[in-house]
Design an enzyme around this catalytic site. Structure first.
Site, PDB file in Angstrom:
ATOM      1  N   ASP A 104      16.475  81.974  81.816  1.00 10.20           N
ATOM      2  CA  ASP A 104      17.259  82.327  80.319  1.00 10.20           C
ATOM      3  C   ASP A 104      18.299  82.701  80.873  1.00 10.20           C
ATOM      4  O   ASP A 104      18.336  83.710  81.235  1.00 10.20           O
ATOM      5  CB  ASP A 104      16.417  82.630  79.399  1.00 10.20           C
ATOM      6  CG  ASP A 104      15.974  81.729  78.457  1.00 10.20           C
ATOM      7  OD1 ASP A 104      15.694  80.564  79.109  1.00 10.20           O
ATOM      8  OD2 ASP A 104      14.331  82.165  77.730  1.00 10.20           O
TER       9      ASP A 104
ATOM     10  N   ASP B 194      17.101  75.352  75.758  1.00  8.44           N
ATOM     11  CA  ASP B 194      16.932  75.736  74.331  1.00  8.44           C
ATOM     12  C   ASP B 194      17.283  75.773  72.732  1.00  8.44           C
ATOM     13  O   ASP B 194      17.123  74.885  71.631  1.00  8.44           O
ATOM     14  CB  ASP B 194      16.840  77.635  74.095  1.00  8.44           C
ATOM     15  CG  ASP B 194      15.905  77.581  75.620  1.00  8.44           C
ATOM     16  OD1 ASP B 194      14.586  77.395  75.826  1.00  8.44           O
ATOM     17  OD2 ASP B 194      15.659  79.262  75.865  1.00  8.44           O
TER      18      ASP B 194
END
Length: 163
Positions: free
Chosen positions: A111, A130
């Site tokens: 991330d 995401d």
């Protein structure tokens, strides 16, 4: 073909940005992009959003495989007028495959998008996959709500039957 092309585009963007982050951001941890708004922050996400279910890699792999199978099952069964649902499932498919690749390769998801501005200052760091999954889910919910409003009530029939 819209969902497959969408999924491939999401997957390519996701994997390319993660490769870039690993090469350029990971050594420093955080790099400001627009101070006070967004920064790139390298995170090894071993759980779900907000730190839930940490180190449950096998669980997330199984969930991703089930989700991918469900999407592939439902795609050819959607009605012809379901363009937005096809787009939504393509976004979800590409995101699910992108994060699955990370979990299989490294045991965690890379991330890096870190929103700093209020009220999202405490928002979890996320990635392209995401964002695609969340956007696809929102589009799918909107499609379901719109389709439900347009469809005849199975109990009342096409004319309604109000009081």
């Amino acid at each position: 073909m819209l969902p497959i092309w969408t999924a491939l585009l999401v997957l390519a963007a996701d994997q390319a940005t993660k490769a870039w982050v690993l090469a350029r951001i990971a050594p420093w941890g955080t790099v400001p992009v627009l101070p006070g708004v967004v920064q790139w922050t390298y995170v090894q996400n071993r759980g779900a959003a907000f730190g839930l279910l940490q180190n449950q890699t096998l669980f997330f792999i199984v969930v991703a495989v089930v989700v991918i199978a469900a999407i592939l099952y439902w795609l050819p069964r959607l009605p012809g007028r379901a363009g937005s649902a096809r787009l939504a499932l393509g976004l979800q498919l590409g995101g699910a495959v992108g994060n699955l690749i990370d979990r299989l390769r490294w045991g965690y998801v890379v991330d890096f998008v870190d929103l700093e501005f209020w009220p999202l200052h405490r928002w979890p760091v996320f990635n392209v996959a995401d964002a695609a999954i969340v956007t696809g889910t929102a589009l799918l919910v909107l499609w379901l709500l719109a389709d439900r409003d347009a469809a005849p009530d199975p109990v009342q029939g096409p004319g309604g039957g109000g009081n």
